[in-house]
Motif scaffolding. Structure first.
Motif, short mmCIF file in Angstrom:
data_model
loop_
_atom_site.label_atom_id
_atom_site.label_comp_id
_atom_site.label_asym_id
_atom_site.label_seq_id
_atom_site.Cartn_x
_atom_site.Cartn_y
_atom_site.Cartn_z
N ASP A 34 1.55 -18.90 14.59
CA ASP A 34 2.14 -18.17 14.32
C ASP A 34 4.21 -18.51 15.51
OD1 ASP A 34 1.71 -16.56 12.69
OD2 ASP A 34 1.20 -15.37 14.13
N ASN A 35 3.54 -18.69 16.86
CA ASN A 35 4.45 -18.95 18.21
C ASN A 35 4.69 -19.84 17.58
OD1 ASN A 35 3.85 -16.03 18.98
ND2 ASN A 35 2.92 -17.75 21.41
N ALA A 36 4.98 -20.53 17.37
CA ALA A 36 5.66 -22.38 16.97
C ALA A 36 6.57 -22.23 16.23
CB ALA A 36 4.32 -23.30 16.55
N LYS A 86 7.77 -19.02 15.57
CA LYS A 86 8.33 -17.77 15.55
C LYS A 86 9.78 -17.99 16.11
CE LYS A 86 6.24 -14.03 17.41
NZ LYS A 86 5.70 -12.98 17.91
N TYR A 87 9.38 -19.58 17.02
CA TYR A 87 10.38 -19.44 18.23
C TYR A 87 10.89 -21.20 17.72
CZ TYR A 87 8.26 -15.54 20.19
OH TYR A 87 7.93 -14.24 20.59
N MET A 88 10.95 -21.30 16.75
CA MET A 88 11.90 -22.64 15.79
C MET A 88 13.10 -22.41 16.68
SD MET A 88 10.20 -25.54 15.36
CE MET A 88 8.44 -25.87 14.66
N GLY A 125 0.12 -11.95 22.37
CA GLY A 125 -0.23 -13.24 21.16
C GLY A 125 -0.62 -14.22 22.60
N LEU A 126 -0.01 -14.65 23.10
CA LEU A 126 -0.16 -15.47 24.15
C LEU A 126 -1.57 -15.05 25.54
CD1 LEU A 126 2.32 -18.25 25.56
CD2 LEU A 126 0.37 -18.67 23.96
N ALA A 127 -1.66 -13.25 25.65
CA ALA A 127 -2.20 -12.71 26.82
C ALA A 127 -4.05 -13.18 26.31
CB ALA A 127 -1.87 -11.64 26.69
P1 ADP Z 1 4.97 -12.35 21.21
O1 ADP Z 1 3.96 -11.52 21.02
O2 ADP Z 1 6.31 -12.33 21.36
O3 ADP Z 1 5.20 -13.70 20.96
P2 ADP Z 1 3.29 -13.76 23.14
O4 ADP Z 1 2.37 -14.20 24.24
O5 ADP Z 1 2.63 -14.98 22.06
O6 ADP Z 1 3.81 -12.92 22.33
O7 ADP Z 1 4.17 -15.10 23.68
C1 ADP Z 1 5.29 -14.41 24.67
C2 ADP Z 1 6.48 -15.03 24.77
O8 ADP Z 1 6.44 -16.65 25.33
C3 ADP Z 1 7.33 -15.20 23.67
O9 ADP Z 1 7.87 -13.49 23.31
C4 ADP Z 1 8.20 -16.50 23.97
O10 ADP Z 1 9.41 -16.09 24.76
C5 ADP Z 1 7.58 -17.23 24.58
N1 ADP Z 1 7.17 -18.07 23.85
C6 ADP Z 1 5.44 -18.75 23.08
N2 ADP Z 1 5.33 -18.90 22.38
C7 ADP Z 1 6.63 -20.47 22.21
C8 ADP Z 1 6.70 -21.59 21.32
N3 ADP Z 1 5.95 -21.43 21.18
N4 ADP Z 1 7.95 -21.23 21.94
C9 ADP Z 1 9.52 -20.84 22.48
N5 ADP Z 1 8.89 -19.57 23.26
C10 ADP Z 1 6.84 -19.50 23.19
#
Ligand code: ADP
Length: 496
Positions: free
Chosen positions: A400-402, A404-406, A462-464
């Motif tokens: 999801d993050n990968a 989202k943060y492309m 998400g990451l937590a």
């Molecule tokens: P969010 O719901 O904001 O994605 P996460 O806990 O998953 O929350 O991620 C925390 C923050 O870490 C994100 O808001 C983003 O700024 C950064 N982040 C996470 N994954 C990536 C990624 N793959 N590339 C760049 N930044 C990332």
């Protein structure tokens, strides 16, 4: 007053015996005496109750040398004085060699009193010495039995560091037999590493210098690589006031140390959870409030839109309210999910990591297509042991993050694979070529509600969530990334 004296006389001449008794009385003794002139009688009278044996060197049926021999054979050591009229120097010298204390010539008996006194005194001194030696021996035996049977490991170490002695418990704790310990220097046992060796050498010097008596703790690495914590108690052993060795009693406190470390970890974990909770309270009041404020505001606009009949704006404003409720919904769902980790885990099983990847890709399929992201999965990924559903959530969140943060990457690519191991656990990675993360945020992003860009979609949970699931599987997670150069998330999981 006369001194009582139990005397055994080896004498064939009654007259000579009378002469001897006369001399003894003259010297102040009150003799209680027996006279014998043959082996059988001699043996029947021989007893430790006697004070002195006065023996003629040679009698028709018996002689002094034989009498001395018989006495020795019976383990006795009575004052034995030769009283002779005939013996030559050679014979007398032989008697003295065999243990006679003195010799006198019958025609010069004037010295008999002092010879007896001297022999008695010598016997007294010998007895005292024997008693002291016996007591010493007894003490030594007591110490040895205490030393050997002590459940505490004990070693005696010489002033140059050589192990002089060790008990059974010390051999067990050292995992080596006595012969591999005694004569070795404790520095050469290989149980101390370079960090604690100087500390121990310093302690050793202080102990020998009489400056350190308090117990201290050391960490040792045993020959089977087991790490032990020992509490060392020392005592100095002295001979004639000079220290000759150190007695070292070492108590194994490894378990206690482990419990302490676990307690410390728990305290730290608790502190981290508390901090999270604080942030949680803050965010719940802040992040959950903000969609409510939005909803409230737009409700006012809707009223105006309805009054003015502006349907187009009404539609837009309703959409804003919809977006805000969606955001609240997502926040609440993820928070709930986070609170469940640990409580709502499924039974662990052996799962092919490839299947987990496949399941997660299926879930994010729509987003992948929308952003035209290519996924490359390394073949033959290992089997892991864990909760299938939760591990799929990990992958789903990372993907999801990968996506989202492309950023504005024209060739979005995500690579999933495994490279090496840490603590016997395979290291997996999810690598993207997106916007990347500045190093100062590498730790922070794993905390609750830590979003780097407040304008981006997402809850910051998400990451937590991912970290908590990984840690629940006794693994660890970290990121390597530079701003603008993509990110690689690494994590470890237990093997099958
Ligand atoms: P969010 O719901 O904001 O994605 P996460 O806990 O998953 O929350 O991620 C925390 C923050 O870490 C994100 O808001 C983003 O700024 C950064 N982040 C996470 N994954 C990536 C990624 N793959 N590339 C760049 N930044 C990332």
């Amino acid at each position: 007053m006369s001194l009582p004296l139990r005397v055994l006389m080896l004498e064939d001449s009654e007259m000579d015996a009378e002469l001897v008794l006369y001399e003894l009385r003259r010297a102040g003794y009150e003799p209680d005496w027996r006279r014998v002139d043959n082996e059988a009688d001699y043996l029947s009278c021989l007893s430790t109750d006697l004070d002195v044996i006065l023996a003629d060197y040679s009698m028709p049926q018996f002689n002094a040398l034989r009498a001395l021999q018989l006495m020795k054979e019976r383990g006795m050591d009575m004052p034995f004085i030769i009283v002779t009229g005939t013996a030559g120097e050679e014979a007398v010298a032989e008697c003295m060699r065999q243990g006679a204390r003195d010799y006198l010539l019958k025609d010069r008996l004037g010295r008999l009193g002092s010879a007896v006194e001297h022999a008695l005194q010598e016997k007294r001194l010998n007895d005292e010495k024997k008693q002291a030696l016996n007591a010493l021996h007894e003490n030594e035996e007591k110490y040895r039995s205490l030393f050997e049977s002590s459940p505490e490991p004990i070693m005696l170490i010489g002033l140059d560091g050589t192990i002089l002695d060790c008990n059974q418990a010390a051999q067990i704790i050292a995992n080596r037999p006595r012969k591999e310990l005694i004569g070795k220097s404790f520095q050469d046992l290989g149980v101390l590493d370079e960090t604690n060796m100087p500390v121990i050498m310093q302690r050793f010097t202080e102990i020998i210098g009489g400056k350190l008596f308090a117990p201290f703790q050391i960490r040792v690495i045993r020959n089977d690589n087991k790490i032990l914590w020992l509490e060392i108690h020392v005592a100095l052993l002295k001979k004639d006031d000079a220290i000759y060795a150190i007695q070292v009693i070492s108590r194994d406190i490894t378990e206690q140390k482990q419990i302490e470390a676990e307690r410390e970890n728990l305290i730290q974990e608790l502190a981290a959870r508390n901090a999270e909770l604080e942030q949680f309270t803050y965010t719940v009041s802040h992040d959950l409030k903000s969609p409510l404020v939005t909803i409230n505001g737009y409700l006012g606009y809707i009223e105006q839109d309805a009054a003015s009949g502006n349907l187009e704006r009404l539609k837009q404003d309703t959409q804003r309210i919809q977006d805000a409720t969606n955001k609240m919904h997502a926040l609440l769902t993820e928070l709930l999910e986070l609170s469940r980790i640990g409580r709502m885990m499924n039974a662990p099983e052996n799962i092919s990591f490839e299947e987990i990847v496949k399941d997660a890709i299926d879930i994010v399929h729509g987003q992948l297509e929308k952003r035209d992201v290519t996924i490359q999965t390394q073949p033959n990924l290992p089997i892991v042991y864990g909760d299938r559903q939760r591990l799929t959530e990990v992958l789903q969140n990372l993907l999801d993050n990968a996506i989202k943060y492309m950023g504005d990457q024209t060739n979005p690519l995500v690579e999933i694979g495994q490279h090496g191991e840490e603590d016997d656990k395979p290291i997996f990675f999810v690598k993207d070529n997106g916007i990347g993360i500045a190093p100062e945020y590498h730790e922070r992003i794993f905390g609750l509600f830590n979003k780097l860009d407040p304008n981006m979609d997402g809850t910051g949970i998400g990451l937590a969530l991912v970290k908590r699931i990984i840690e629940f599987h006794k693994g660890s997670i970290w990121v390597e990334s530079k701003l603008g150069e993509g990110s690689t998330f690494y994590f470890t999981l237990p093997k099958e």
